[in-house]
Design a protein around this motif. Structure first.
Motif, PDB file in Angstrom:
ATOM      1  N   LEU A 124      26.633 -32.162   2.048  1.00  0.00           N
ATOM      2  CA  LEU A 124      27.684 -32.566   1.113  1.00  0.00           C
ATOM      3  C   LEU A 124      27.864 -31.510   0.035  1.00  0.00           C
ATOM      4  N   ASP A 125      29.112 -31.204  -0.221  1.00  0.00           N
ATOM      5  CA  ASP A 125      29.506 -30.147  -1.145  1.00  0.00           C
ATOM      6  C   ASP A 125      29.592 -30.680  -2.566  1.00  0.00           C
ATOM      7  N   GLY A 126      28.724 -30.159  -3.441  1.00  0.00           N
ATOM      8  CA  GLY A 126      28.822 -30.460  -4.864  1.00  0.00           C
ATOM      9  C   GLY A 126      28.965 -29.185  -5.661  1.00  0.00           C
ATOM     10  N   THR A 127      29.527 -28.147  -5.032  1.00  0.00           N
ATOM     11  CA  THR A 127      29.589 -26.826  -5.645  1.00  0.00           C
ATOM     12  C   THR A 127      30.864 -26.658  -6.457  1.00  0.00           C
ATOM     13  N   ASP A 128      30.989 -25.487  -7.078  1.00  0.00           N
ATOM     14  CA  ASP A 128      32.157 -25.223  -7.917  1.00  0.00           C
ATOM     15  C   ASP A 128      32.831 -23.909  -7.553  1.00  0.00           C
ATOM     16  N   ASN A 129      32.547 -23.374  -6.346  1.00  0.00           N
ATOM     17  CA  ASN A 129      33.149 -22.092  -5.969  1.00  0.00           C
ATOM     18  C   ASN A 129      33.236 -21.993  -4.460  1.00  0.00           C
ATOM     19  N   PHE A 130      34.247 -21.234  -3.987  1.00  0.00           N
ATOM     20  CA  PHE A 130      34.501 -21.173  -2.563  1.00  0.00           C
ATOM     21  C   PHE A 130      33.561 -20.226  -1.824  1.00  0.00           C
ATOM     22  N   SER A 131      32.971 -19.267  -2.484  1.00  0.00           N
ATOM     23  CA  SER A 131      32.039 -18.398  -1.771  1.00  0.00           C
ATOM     24  C   SER A 131      30.853 -19.205  -1.251  1.00  0.00           C
ATOM     25  N   THR A 132      30.356 -20.142  -2.056  1.00  0.00           N
ATOM     26  CA  THR A 132      29.270 -21.007  -1.595  1.00  0.00           C
ATOM     27  C   THR A 132      29.767 -21.981  -0.538  1.00  0.00           C
ATOM     28  N   ARG A 133      30.968 -22.500  -0.717  1.00  0.00           N
ATOM     29  CA  ARG A 133      31.517 -23.425   0.289  1.00  0.00           C
ATOM     30  C   ARG A 133      31.678 -22.760   1.646  1.00  0.00           C
ATOM     31  N   TYR A 134      32.105 -21.509   1.666  1.00  0.00           N
ATOM     32  CA  TYR A 134      32.217 -20.811   2.945  1.00  0.00           C
ATOM     33  C   TYR A 134      30.845 -20.597   3.577  1.00  0.00           C
ATOM     34  N   LEU A 135      29.838 -20.361   2.750  1.00  0.00           N
ATOM     35  CA  LEU A 135      28.484 -20.238   3.270  1.00  0.00           C
ATOM     36  C   LEU A 135      28.046 -21.543   3.925  1.00  0.00           C
ATOM     37  N   GLU A 176      39.982 -17.042   2.042  1.00  0.00           N
ATOM     38  CA  GLU A 176      39.185 -16.439   0.977  1.00  0.00           C
ATOM     39  C   GLU A 176      40.081 -15.651   0.032  1.00  0.00           C
ATOM     40  N   GLY A 177      39.832 -15.843  -1.274  1.00  0.00           N
ATOM     41  CA  GLY A 177      40.601 -15.126  -2.281  1.00  0.00           C
ATOM     42  C   GLY A 177      41.921 -15.763  -2.643  1.00  0.00           C
ATOM     43  N   GLU A 178      42.257 -16.923  -1.994  1.00  0.00           N
ATOM     44  CA  GLU A 178      43.535 -17.556  -2.288  1.00  0.00           C
ATOM     45  C   GLU A 178      43.466 -18.507  -3.489  1.00  0.00           C
ATOM     46  N   GLY A 179      42.275 -18.756  -4.026  1.00  0.00           N
ATOM     47  CA  GLY A 179      42.152 -19.670  -5.147  1.00  0.00           C
ATOM     48  C   GLY A 179      42.929 -19.184  -6.359  1.00  0.00           C
ATOM     49  N   ASP A 180      43.374 -20.138  -7.199  1.00  0.00           N
ATOM     50  CA  ASP A 180      44.191 -19.773  -8.358  1.00  0.00           C
ATOM     51  C   ASP A 180      43.345 -19.389  -9.570  1.00  0.00           C
ATOM     52  N   GLY A 181      42.012 -19.400  -9.414  1.00  0.00           N
ATOM     53  CA  GLY A 181      41.138 -18.979 -10.508  1.00  0.00           C
ATOM     54  C   GLY A 181      40.858 -20.061 -11.531  1.00  0.00           C
ATOM     55  N   GLN A 182      41.465 -21.232 -11.372  1.00  0.00           N
ATOM     56  CA  GLN A 182      41.223 -22.307 -12.332  1.00  0.00           C
ATOM     57  C   GLN A 182      39.852 -22.922 -12.081  1.00  0.00           C
ATOM     58  N   CYS A 242      40.690 -18.240  13.509  1.00  0.00           N
ATOM     59  CA  CYS A 242      39.495 -18.554  12.718  1.00  0.00           C
ATOM     60  C   CYS A 242      38.272 -17.866  13.310  1.00  0.00           C
ATOM     61  N   LEU A 243      37.572 -17.106  12.467  1.00  0.00           N
ATOM     62  CA  LEU A 243      36.379 -16.394  12.911  1.00  0.00           C
ATOM     63  C   LEU A 243      35.250 -17.342  13.290  1.00  0.00           C
ATOM     64  N   VAL A 244      35.209 -18.498  12.643  1.00  0.00           N
ATOM     65  CA  VAL A 244      34.127 -19.455  12.883  1.00  0.00           C
ATOM     66  C   VAL A 244      34.406 -20.306  14.119  1.00  0.00           C
ATOM     67  N   CYS A 245      35.564 -20.956  14.154  1.00  0.00           N
ATOM     68  CA  CYS A 245      35.840 -21.915  15.223  1.00  0.00           C
ATOM     69  C   CYS A 245      36.070 -21.258  16.580  1.00  0.00           C
ATOM     70  N   PRO A 251      31.103 -15.314   9.233  1.00  0.00           N
ATOM     71  CA  PRO A 251      31.031 -14.148   8.338  1.00  0.00           C
ATOM     72  C   PRO A 251      30.166 -14.355   7.101  1.00  0.00           C
ATOM     73  N   ALA A 252      30.105 -15.571   6.562  1.00  0.00           N
ATOM     74  CA  ALA A 252      29.302 -15.785   5.353  1.00  0.00           C
ATOM     75  C   ALA A 252      27.814 -15.686   5.620  1.00  0.00           C
ATOM     76  N   LEU A 253      27.425 -15.742   6.899  1.00  0.00           N
ATOM     77  CA  LEU A 253      26.017 -15.635   7.242  1.00  0.00           C
ATOM     78  C   LEU A 253      25.596 -14.199   7.538  1.00  0.00           C
ATOM     79  N   GLN A 254      26.553 -13.281   7.461  1.00  0.00           N
ATOM     80  CA  GLN A 254      26.228 -11.865   7.622  1.00  0.00           C
ATOM     81  C   GLN A 254      25.750 -11.307   6.294  1.00  0.00           C
ATOM     82  N   LYS A 255      24.750 -10.480   6.309  1.00  0.00           N
ATOM     83  CA  LYS A 255      24.163  -9.978   5.060  1.00  0.00           C
ATOM     84  C   LYS A 255      25.178  -9.211   4.217  1.00  0.00           C
TER      85      LYS A 255
END
Length: 339
Positions: A124-135, A176-182, A242-245, A251-255
């Motif tokens: 379950l996602d309780g995060t505040d940013n998309f980089s972690t969500r993609y991970l 990725e990168g499409e967020g409005d920054g809010q 989609c790279l995942v599906c 990609p988020a699991l690549q170092k």
């Protein structure tokens, strides 16, 4: 009814769950990432409902500004500067001593995601940013674990329940990168929006864990509780690009995907490079209400709090000055800049 189940008697009376569903729930493990606004509501509801084990990871500590919407914390937690994961555990164990609570004070990353997720039945996602969500998204789809996504800012929220092999993933419906920054630290947030989105997250999780998968909502739900708007976008087919599906590349699991922060030796500064470009004028307007700003043709300097400054460059780089701790730098970046 077993005496251990009597506390759930009203939930067991609910026809779709009954005793069999309750027993399935008590044998389940949930990983909750983030003990902020969404995460505290999610944890409270899961623990009260009788999840068997709850693993909770969070990198932050409790501050006074959290108390308006982060329901597990109080002024004593602020006074003692408790890590959120620890403060949450203290409260959750008083709600339900039958549930195994595993708090982890730290940052979820490519280095620890495998250990955190390996025995989870749902994330379950309780995060505040998309980089972690993609991970989280990439790890869940790699290991075939459902992912309950949620996000809230201002009075708006979004949520979806992604199941590998049955639904598209988060990457199929966002870029990725499409967020409005809010973020909540720049435009605020109201607690009812948080409560609604996290309740949707938990509801779908309960459906899945109690064996009611036919009742799962097949949409990305968007709400704005202040302006009375509700939207449902059907989760249909995966994006063929989609790279995942489709490619199973994750990609988020690549170092290389984690190489965003660089500690600048001897400068008490961490550089974070997530964006491809930054509009300095836009960020001058956005941060001007909460920071002292100085903009030149080449960079923007924002004094956010005593000893902490951002230096933002057109090429997307941000220097977080006043710390050499990458975790603290990421926390500040996510709080004020976001995705």
């Amino acid at each position: 009814m077993d005496s251990d189940l009597s506390r759930y008697s009203r939930q067991i009376l609910f026809e779709p769950i009954r005793e069999s569903g309750q027993l399935r729930l008590s044998d389940s493990t949930a990983l909750v990432v983030g003990a902020g606004a969404l995460g505290t509501v999610v944890c409270s509801q899961l623990v009260r409902a009788g999840i068997g084990k709850l693993r909770l990871i969070d990198r932050d500590y409790v501050e006074m500004s959290n108390l308006q919407r982060q329901m597990l914390f109080d002024e004593e937690d602020v006074k003692h500067v408790l890590p959120k994961a620890v403060a949450a555990k203290n409260k959750l164990e008083k709600m339900n001593s039958q549930v195994v609570i595993e708090p982890i004070v730290g940052n979820i990353s490519i280095e620890n995601i495998n250990d955190l997720i390996k025995d989870a039945d749902v994330v379950l996602d309780g995060t505040d940013n998309f980089s972690t969500r993609y991970l989280l998204n990439d790890a869940c789809f790699k290991y075939k674990i459902p992912f309950s996504y949620g996000g809230v800012v201002s009075s708006r929220g979004m949520t979806a329940f992604f199941i590998p092999g049955k639904t598209p993933c988060l990457r199929c419906i966002t870029r990725e990168g499409e967020g409005d920054g809010q973020t909540c630290d720049t435009v605020g947030v109201i607690s009812p929006a948080v409560d609604m989105i996290s309740s949707f997250q938990v509801t779908e999780t309960l459906k899945y864990l109690t064996g009611n998968q036919l009742a799962l909502r097949q949409t990305l739900k968007t709400i704005d509780v202040w302006h009375n708007r509700h939207y449902d976008m059907k989760l249909s087919n995966s994006d063929p690009e989609c790279l995942v599906c489709w490619r199973n590349e994750f990609p988020a699991l690549q170092k290389t995907a984690q190489n965003e922060e660089t500690v600048l030796c001897g400068r008490d500064t961490v550089q974070i490079h997530r964006k491809s470009d930054i509009d300095l004028e836009q960020w001058e307007n956005r941060l001007g209400q909460i920071a002292d700003i100085k903009r030149t043709p080449f960079l923007l300097k924002a004094a956010l709090q005593e000893g902490i400054h951002f230096v933002m460059f057109k090429d997307g780089r941000v220097l977080v000055q006043g710390t050499e701790d990458p975790v603290q730098a990421r926390t500040l970046y996510d709080r004020y800049i976001g995705s």
